[in-house]
Design a protein around this motif. Structure first.
Motif, mmCIF file in Angstrom:
data_model
loop_
_atom_site.group_PDB
_atom_site.id
_atom_site.type_symbol
_atom_site.label_atom_id
_atom_site.label_comp_id
_atom_site.label_asym_id
_atom_site.label_seq_id
_atom_site.Cartn_x
_atom_site.Cartn_y
_atom_site.Cartn_z
ATOM 1 N N ASP A 471 4.415 19.123 -25.899
ATOM 2 C CA ASP A 471 4.429 18.952 -27.214
ATOM 3 C C ASP A 471 4.667 17.143 -27.255
ATOM 4 O O ASP A 471 5.662 16.728 -27.119
ATOM 5 C CB ASP A 471 5.773 19.712 -27.862
ATOM 6 N N LEU A 472 3.544 16.684 -27.889
ATOM 7 C CA LEU A 472 3.598 15.236 -28.022
ATOM 8 C C LEU A 472 4.732 14.829 -29.106
ATOM 9 O O LEU A 472 4.978 13.649 -29.150
ATOM 10 C CB LEU A 472 2.238 14.590 -28.318
ATOM 11 N N ASP A 473 5.050 15.743 -29.839
ATOM 12 C CA ASP A 473 5.808 15.399 -31.019
ATOM 13 C C ASP A 473 7.531 15.732 -30.661
ATOM 14 O O ASP A 473 8.349 15.311 -31.294
ATOM 15 C CB ASP A 473 5.580 15.990 -32.141
ATOM 16 N N GLN A 474 7.588 16.332 -29.572
ATOM 17 C CA GLN A 474 8.909 16.748 -29.270
ATOM 18 C C GLN A 474 9.851 15.300 -28.916
ATOM 19 O O GLN A 474 9.789 14.632 -28.198
ATOM 20 C CB GLN A 474 8.873 17.438 -27.948
ATOM 21 N N GLU A 475 10.953 15.514 -29.993
ATOM 22 C CA GLU A 475 12.000 14.693 -29.887
ATOM 23 C C GLU A 475 11.427 13.151 -30.008
ATOM 24 O O GLU A 475 12.012 12.264 -29.264
ATOM 25 C CB GLU A 475 13.024 14.841 -28.685
ATOM 26 N N MET A 476 10.429 12.957 -30.586
ATOM 27 C CA MET A 476 10.017 11.710 -30.779
ATOM 28 C C MET A 476 9.825 11.131 -32.328
ATOM 29 O O MET A 476 10.018 11.961 -33.297
ATOM 30 C CB MET A 476 8.190 11.915 -30.618
ATOM 31 N N VAL A 477 9.911 10.112 -32.281
ATOM 32 C CA VAL A 477 10.141 9.463 -33.948
ATOM 33 C C VAL A 477 8.733 8.412 -33.918
ATOM 34 O O VAL A 477 8.558 7.604 -32.950
ATOM 35 C CB VAL A 477 11.364 8.324 -33.975
#
Length: 489
Positions: A471-477
């Protein structure tokens, strides 16, 4: 002062950097990039190290690029063959045109307002400033300028020659000489059989033993697989086969350390002269607490059987004009002493990093999915496996970087970074080895957490699966630039 802008700056033109450039061209074909290399040649480690016998300590079917089949008959390859292979790849895929040689990156500053990195390099006595939307560090984790040498008492009194393998003199004459190699790692076990036939005698002086195992220098199945399958498929099959063996044995060692110890010591004993004191080959730690040393076709054991090489386990009391006094009272005569005492590990390429005006302390960072770091926008550091070929992990990292860059474009974002808060729970060193070259700098390196995505697994098969579905959005800002970027001069 010169200023230029590209979409991606890659630092380092070794295996990692050339592989990263290929993946960027393949998966992000519309992106511009520059590859900054501090030296004047392609190859990285394989161009820097020139000591006798320099070779891979992983098989080349896994150390080579997945997109360029390794066709040399040697699975454990000489350094010159690896250097030629990397050089050939740079030309074959048009990467050399993007390399800017002699560029030593010294500073990198990120601006969230402009969503870009400003990268400062020294080129001779000049300063060059370039900007990029993404910065990918592929320069490894050790210093090219200094190796590690302990402060040996009396070293200045020694009348012979002292050499560090990282800076091997091309004109060193060691024929007929008494040579002592200090160290028991991969460099020492490579040097000794390579020099043994030419010296009077060569001694490996070790403070503590290392696990040493034998592998064939040639993969007997690889030629057969190449005859049966197309070149690309044959390379993939052999690569997977060899990765299975390497990672499978690593997992076996971690699960059954006492049994693995008995197997490794029994294999070594069968190749040594009868009556050999096995204490010289029996480490105090479990297998794979530190890297195993590989000797192709048992060449080190052969040199010992022939009486050309020997191993002494002791500590140094002091250097003397003629050699080394040991704490046991023994004296080793030496004309040449080789300090195979390790690399000087460094964090983030010894580059001074800033994010929005704040200096970055590498030790405060947490690694994310093995390549990005908490609070570092549009930045990745390529670090390979410790238990398998470097390139296996490096290629996964490069493909992830490409996917993230495309994801930013697809979602309309200019930058993304792992959660600045980093990992929760107990921290651990980024490199999971107890080797001295790692423990000496543990308080300088980034850390990893205890749960995904803040951990590094030493398992290519699991990582390969996860990277395809991550998941490229996992825990990303994510964010966007708030002011127009300055136009490069």
């Amino acid at each position: 002062m010169d200023e230029q802008h590209v979409d991606v700056i890659i630092v380092g033109a070794g295996l990692s950097g050339i592989g990263a450039a290929y993946r960027l061209q393949e998966q992000c074909p519309g992106k511009t990039y520059a590859l900054l290399e501090s030296r004047e040649a392609v190859g990285g480690t394989w161009d820097l190290f020139r000591y006798p016998g320099i070779r891979s300590d992983s098989d080349m079917y896994t150390l080579s690029f997945p997109f360029k089949p390794w066709t040399n008959t040697k699975a454990i390859a000489d350094g010159s063959d690896i250097r030629d292979y990397i050089d050939e790849a740079a030309d074959e895929f048009g990467i050399r045109d993007h390399i800017r040689f002699g560029h030593r990156v010294v500073r990198a500053a990120w601006s969230s307002e402009e969503a870009r990195w400003t990268v400062t390099s020294t080129v001779g006595d000049q300063t060059v400033v370039q900007t990029a939307s993404f910065l990918y560090l592929c320069s490894g984790y050790y210093s090219y300028d200094t190796g590690f040498t302990p402060d040996f008492p009396g070293l200045d009194t020694f009348e012979g020659q002292v050499v560090h393998p990282q800076f091997w003199p091309a004109d060193l004459q060691y024929e007929g000489k008494e040579v002592v190699v200090i160290g028991s790692g991969a460099t020492a076990v490579t040097l000794i059989p390579s020099m043994a036939d030419d010296v009077s005698h060569i001694t490996m002086l070790q403070r503590s033993p290392t696990y040493i195992t034998t592998l064939p220098s040639k993969d007997t199945l690889a030629p057969l697989i190449r005859r049966l399958l197309p070149a690309g498929l044959a390379h993939r099959v052999t690569r997977r086969k060899n990765a299975s063996v390497a990672i499978g044995f690593y997992l076996f060692c971690r699960r059954f350390p006492q049994l693995a110890r008995r197997i490794l010591l029994a294999r070594a004993k069968r190749q040594l002269p009868q009556g050999t004191d096995m204490r010289h080959f029996t480490p105090r730690y479990d297998p794979w607490d530190q890297r195993l040393c590989v000797v192709p076709d048992g060449d080190l054991f052969r040199s010992i059987r022939r009486g050309k090489a020997s191993i002494v386990t002791d500590t140094i009391a002091r250097f003397t004009p003629t050699g080394i006094d040991l704490d046991s009272g023994e004296h080793l005569d030496a004309d040449i002493v080789v300090t195979a005492t390790g690399l000087q590990v460094v964090a983030l390429g010894q580059i001074d990093f800033e994010v929005d005006g704040r200096a970055i302390d590498a030790h405060e960072l947490y690694v994310y999915k093995g390549l990005m770091f908490s609070g570092m926008p549009n930045f990745a550091w390529c670090v390979g496996y410790t238990n398998a070929s470097w390139t296996l992990r490096a290629d996964l990292s490069s493909q992830y970087v490409c996917r993230l860059i495309n994801h930013l474009d697809a979602t309309g974002h200019d930058f993304g970074m792992p959660d600045p808060r980093g990992a929760a729970g107990q921290a651990a060193p980024i490199l999971d080895l107890s080797s001295g070259y790692v423990t000496r700098v543990a308080d300088l390196l980034p850390q990893q957490g205890s749960t995904s995505p803040w951990t590094i697994r030493q398992n290519w098969f699991l990582d390969s699966r996860d990277m395809k579905h991550t998941d490229l959005d996992q825990e990303m800002v994510f964010g966007r630039a708030t002011v127009p970027a300055a136009v490069p001069a």
